[in-house]
Write an enzyme that holds these catalytic residues in place. Structure first.
Site, PDB file in Angstrom:
ATOM      1  N   GLY A  10      28.574  47.100  50.380  1.00 33.45           N
ATOM      2  CA  GLY A  10      28.959  47.218  48.977  1.00 33.45           C
ATOM      3  C   GLY A  10      28.863  45.878  48.261  1.00 33.45           C
ATOM      4  O   GLY A  10      28.562  44.846  48.871  1.00 33.45           O
ATOM      5  N   ASP A  31      29.432  50.646  57.177  1.00 33.13           N
ATOM      6  CA  ASP A  31      29.232  51.285  55.869  1.00 33.13           C
ATOM      7  C   ASP A  31      28.520  52.616  56.106  1.00 33.13           C
ATOM      8  O   ASP A  31      27.747  52.739  57.062  1.00 33.13           O
ATOM      9  CB  ASP A  31      28.355  50.391  54.969  1.00 33.13           C
ATOM     10  CG  ASP A  31      28.630  50.608  53.495  1.00 33.13           C
ATOM     11  OD1 ASP A  31      29.070  49.662  52.826  1.00 33.13           O
ATOM     12  OD2 ASP A  31      28.411  51.732  53.005  1.00 33.13           O
ATOM     13  N   THR A  35      28.108  54.694  48.683  1.00 30.68           N
ATOM     14  CA  THR A  35      27.984  53.915  47.440  1.00 30.68           C
ATOM     15  C   THR A  35      27.362  52.543  47.692  1.00 30.68           C
ATOM     16  O   THR A  35      26.840  51.936  46.764  1.00 30.68           O
ATOM     17  CB  THR A  35      29.351  53.729  46.738  1.00 30.68           C
ATOM     18  OG1 THR A  35      30.215  53.006  47.614  1.00 30.68           O
ATOM     19  CG2 THR A  35      29.980  55.057  46.403  1.00 30.68           C
ATOM     20  N   GLY A 107      44.998  51.427  62.756  1.00 29.07           N
ATOM     21  CA  GLY A 107      45.074  51.729  64.186  1.00 29.07           C
ATOM     22  C   GLY A 107      44.278  50.726  64.999  1.00 29.07           C
ATOM     23  O   GLY A 107      44.733  50.225  66.036  1.00 29.07           O
ATOM     24  N   TYR A 150      41.441  57.915  43.104  1.00 31.01           N
ATOM     25  CA  TYR A 150      41.301  56.511  43.515  1.00 31.01           C
ATOM     26  C   TYR A 150      42.667  55.821  43.531  1.00 31.01           C
ATOM     27  O   TYR A 150      43.065  55.218  44.532  1.00 31.01           O
ATOM     28  CB  TYR A 150      40.354  55.809  42.550  1.00 31.01           C
ATOM     29  CG  TYR A 150      40.015  54.382  42.919  1.00 31.01           C
ATOM     30  CD1 TYR A 150      39.336  54.082  44.100  1.00 31.01           C
ATOM     31  CD2 TYR A 150      40.342  53.326  42.062  1.00 31.01           C
ATOM     32  CE1 TYR A 150      39.001  52.771  44.415  1.00 31.01           C
ATOM     33  CE2 TYR A 150      39.994  52.021  42.367  1.00 31.01           C
ATOM     34  CZ  TYR A 150      39.328  51.742  43.551  1.00 31.01           C
ATOM     35  OH  TYR A 150      38.993  50.444  43.845  1.00 31.01           O
ATOM     36  N   THR A 180      35.869  42.801  38.503  1.00 30.69           N
ATOM     37  CA  THR A 180      35.035  41.737  39.073  1.00 30.69           C
ATOM     38  C   THR A 180      33.569  42.062  38.792  1.00 30.69           C
ATOM     39  O   THR A 180      33.198  43.233  38.702  1.00 30.69           O
ATOM     40  CB  THR A 180      35.269  41.673  40.595  1.00 30.69           C
ATOM     41  OG1 THR A 180      36.664  41.493  40.820  1.00 30.69           O
ATOM     42  CG2 THR A 180      34.520  40.513  41.233  1.00 30.69           C
ATOM     43  N   ARG A 191      29.693  51.049  35.172  1.00 26.49           N
ATOM     44  CA  ARG A 191      30.788  50.172  34.781  1.00 26.49           C
ATOM     45  C   ARG A 191      30.371  49.245  33.652  1.00 26.49           C
ATOM     46  O   ARG A 191      29.189  49.121  33.323  1.00 26.49           O
ATOM     47  CB  ARG A 191      31.260  49.386  35.981  1.00 26.49           C
ATOM     48  CG  ARG A 191      32.114  50.311  36.820  1.00 26.49           C
ATOM     49  CD  ARG A 191      33.067  49.534  37.621  1.00 26.49           C
ATOM     50  NE  ARG A 191      32.572  49.501  38.963  1.00 26.49           N
ATOM     51  CZ  ARG A 191      33.340  49.110  39.979  1.00 26.49           C
ATOM     52  NH1 ARG A 191      34.568  48.715  39.770  1.00 26.49           N
ATOM     53  NH2 ARG A 191      32.861  49.131  41.176  1.00 26.49           N
TER      54      ARG A 191
HETATM   55  N1  UDP Z   1      33.101  50.481  28.952  1.00 31.02           N
HETATM   56  C1  UDP Z   1      32.400  50.359  27.772  1.00 31.02           C
HETATM   57  N2  UDP Z   1      31.056  50.570  27.782  1.00 31.02           N
HETATM   58  C2  UDP Z   1      30.350  50.888  28.916  1.00 31.02           C
HETATM   59  C3  UDP Z   1      31.064  50.991  30.128  1.00 31.02           C
HETATM   60  C4  UDP Z   1      32.447  50.768  30.115  1.00 31.02           C
HETATM   61  O1  UDP Z   1      32.989  50.063  26.718  1.00 31.02           O
HETATM   62  O2  UDP Z   1      29.112  51.070  28.800  1.00 31.02           O
HETATM   63  C5  UDP Z   1      34.565  50.240  28.925  1.00 31.02           C
HETATM   64  C6  UDP Z   1      35.423  51.289  29.619  1.00 31.02           C
HETATM   65  O3  UDP Z   1      35.721  52.358  28.747  1.00 31.02           O
HETATM   66  C7  UDP Z   1      36.659  50.472  29.975  1.00 31.02           C
HETATM   67  C8  UDP Z   1      36.097  49.068  30.223  1.00 31.02           C
HETATM   68  O4  UDP Z   1      34.795  49.045  29.663  1.00 31.02           O
HETATM   69  O5  UDP Z   1      37.560  50.408  28.890  1.00 31.02           O
HETATM   70  C9  UDP Z   1      35.958  48.717  31.717  1.00 31.02           C
HETATM   71  O6  UDP Z   1      35.362  49.807  32.346  1.00 31.02           O
HETATM   72  P1  UDP Z   1      34.841  49.799  33.843  1.00 31.02           P
HETATM   73  O7  UDP Z   1      34.141  51.106  34.051  1.00 31.02           O
HETATM   74  O8  UDP Z   1      34.042  48.565  34.102  1.00 31.02           O
HETATM   75  O9  UDP Z   1      36.122  49.726  34.789  1.00 31.02           O
HETATM   76  P2  UDP Z   1      37.718  49.939  34.609  1.00 31.02           P
HETATM   77  O10 UDP Z   1      38.235  48.620  34.167  1.00 31.02           O
HETATM   78  O11 UDP Z   1      37.977  51.009  33.570  1.00 31.02           O
HETATM   79  O12 UDP Z   1      38.193  50.324  35.955  1.00 31.02           O
END
Ligand code: UDP
Length: 318
Positions: A10, A31, A35, A107, A150, A180, A191
């Site tokens: 990952g 792994d 993902t 474990g 999650y 990160t 993300r």
């Molecule tokens: N986000 C955004 N545009 C994108 C992808 C994510 O504005 O194209 C926003 C998302 O709605 C969140 C923030 O960026 O408020 C961080 O999202 P991410 O998916 O990176 O992870 P999270 O912090 O929510 O776990």
């Protein structure tokens, strides 16, 4: 040390493997590539201190020989509902990796008398009502919310880790990882950084979800890995937040990416934000500063610059 790391293919697992190998340890990566990607560890194929097993951690884990430490990083982690590798679309695997995977790793740590490090997450704080988040804050998570597979798996994993520590005296540690970014992030996992940096390099407008006032605090991967390795080498048993405390709105984040990439296509607001998207998130890193003497050093602009070559290579742009 001989160190087992689950989720070694990952984004984080592969960077931690590199760091531990550079420190002179032997690393055994595990792994199942649900993902993670073989590309992330391809450069380690010839390294005689690295070995690899393709396994699902929710099944019994067998590792031959003595093990000194186990780092449990295997889990889907993207909250994006559009992503095939996100936990929305892998809900059962996510719960199994957090629950059964943690149980199997604990474990193994117990029989091997090994140090155990759990990769936990800022998501255990849910949509926080306390700001910034200190480790003593118990969080605000809806157990049947859309992010719960999650969040609750990681909360269970933390409980199980403390139970093994308190009841079996296993030498455990827990890192709560905040947002990160860096090279080897899954470009397609939806993300914020991969989406926006990809758009910026393609000279497209950046898609910010909602009104863009929600905040995050983004940590460059090398800083995060330094903190995690310091925690591994420490005697700390209680959870430690590791992340960058510089908080910004998603609009500011997008503007910074446009600046660093000289993208003039601007920003578009999109209504794709999920109901459980936390409104604010910022780590209080006092404990990491005091117990590990750690704090991040790379600011967002510098971190984005360091991430660009990987994205350009993947996008095949010069
Ligand atoms: N986000 C955004 N545009 C994108 C992808 C994510 O504005 O194209 C926003 C998302 O709605 C969140 C923030 O960026 O408020 C961080 O999202 P991410 O998916 O990176 O992870 P999270 O912090 O929510 O776990």
């Amino acid at each position: 040390m001989r160190i087992v790391i689950t989720g070694a293919a990952g984004f984080l697992g592969s960077h931690i493997s590199d760091h531990l190998l550079a420190d002179g340890h032997q690393v055994i990566g595990i792994d199942n590539f649900v993902t993670g990607s073989p590309d992330n560890i391809a450069h380690l194929a010839e390294n005689e201190n690295f070995s690899f097993y393709k396994r699902d951690v929710s099944n019994y884990i067998f590792v031959p020989g003595k093990v000194d430490a186990i780092l449990h990083f295997a889990s889907p982690a993207s909250p994006n509902p559009q992503s095939k590798s996100g936990y929305f679309n892998l809900p059962i695997q996510t719960m199994k990796a957090g629950a059964l995977g943690t149980h199997n790793c604990l474990g193994l740590a117990r029989v091997q008398n090994a140090r155990f490090l759990l990769a936990s997450t800022s998501e255990i704080y849910g949509d926080p009502e306390v700001h910034p988040q200190t480790e003593s804050y118990a969080g605000n998570v809806d157990p049947i919310g859309t992010r719960a597979v999650y969040d609750e798996a990681k909360r269970f994993a933390e409980s199980l880790t403390m139970a093994y520590h308190r009841f079996h005296n296993v030498n455990t540690s827990i890192v709560r990882i905040f947002n990160t970014y860096g090279p080897r992030m899954d470009m397609e996992d939806g993300r914020a950084l991969p989406n926006l940096l990809k758009q910026a390099l393609l000279k497209q407008p950046l898609t910010v979800y909602g009104d863009g006032t929600q905040t995050r605090s983004f940590c460059y991967v090398d800083d995060l890995v330094n903190g995690i390795v310091k925690l591994l080498y420490s005697e700390e048993h209680y959870p430690v937040n590791i992340g960058n405390p510089v908080e910004m709105s998603m609009l500011q984040f997008a503007e910074t990416i446009n600046q660093v990439t000289d993208n003039t296509a601007g920003i578009v607001l999109e209504n794709l934000r999920s109901a459980r998207d936390p409104q604010r998130r910022q780590p209080d890193i006092t404990r990491a500063r005091e117990t590990l003497n750690w704090e991040p050093r790379v600011d967002l602009k510098e971190g984005v610059r360091r991430t660009i070559p990987f994205f350009k290579q993947k996008l095949e742009i010069a």
